[in-house]
Design a protein around this motif. Sequence first.
Motif, mmCIF file in Angstrom:
data_model
loop_
_atom_site.group_PDB
_atom_site.id
_atom_site.type_symbol
_atom_site.label_atom_id
_atom_site.label_comp_id
_atom_site.label_asym_id
_atom_site.label_seq_id
_atom_site.Cartn_x
_atom_site.Cartn_y
_atom_site.Cartn_z
ATOM 1 N N LYS A 142 13.898 -23.135 35.085
ATOM 2 C CA LYS A 142 12.725 -23.562 34.326
ATOM 3 C C LYS A 142 12.853 -23.202 32.843
ATOM 4 O O LYS A 142 12.457 -23.975 31.975
ATOM 5 N N GLU A 153 15.479 -20.042 40.101
ATOM 6 C CA GLU A 153 14.456 -21.021 39.736
ATOM 7 C C GLU A 153 13.826 -20.672 38.383
ATOM 8 O O GLU A 153 13.546 -21.558 37.566
ATOM 9 N N THR A 195 13.445 -26.262 42.561
ATOM 10 C CA THR A 195 13.242 -27.624 42.058
ATOM 11 C C THR A 195 14.525 -28.297 41.591
ATOM 12 O O THR A 195 14.541 -29.506 41.379
#
Length: 202
Positions: free
Chosen positions: A108, A104, A139
Amino acid sequence: MAVFTRKRLLSAVAVAVASVALLAGCSNDPLAEQYREGSNKNYISGTGVVKEIALENRGEAIAFEAKDFAGETVSSEDFRGEVLVVNFWYASCAPCRAEAPTLEAVNKQFAGQGASLLGVNVRDQVDTARAFEETYGVTYSSVADINDGSMQQAFGNEVPPNAVPTTLVLDQEGRVAARILGQIKDESILRTLVRDTIAEAE
């Protein structure tokens, strides 16, 4: 084919040790803790070995199409022209849990910077997979590969049976540029692989 350089691996060892210690200190995940303690229960995994593939030795572009957990079609063509990190995982896999924050963080960092991430879930139903994503703050999208195994077939020998997690870095043409077989032990290694592959187009 070239194994990740000794010099770069040695330079990352100290960071890796510190990162594992930090994760161990803040985690309340029994399976992830079990994995970090080396008990080797409930999963079969690779050792985290990294392989880079030189431009001239890369195979054909990988072509795939699958449904994500929202029912939307995702295909290799969606990512042409950028680097794609593909991570094979399932929710009860201890090393998958341990490396989730790393993936993650890299997602990002490179969002909108020439690279995307895509998960490939090899075992779970939708509710289980979504619970994992919520728990670990994931995400980026994942596709389901539990019915026909088409994603694993598309990547052929790059994803050996039972070697989950496996993470692949595809270049801008969709060819496999690097592979991490097993848990990503150090975030800086994946960052470097992605950054170097992005730079190839420059």
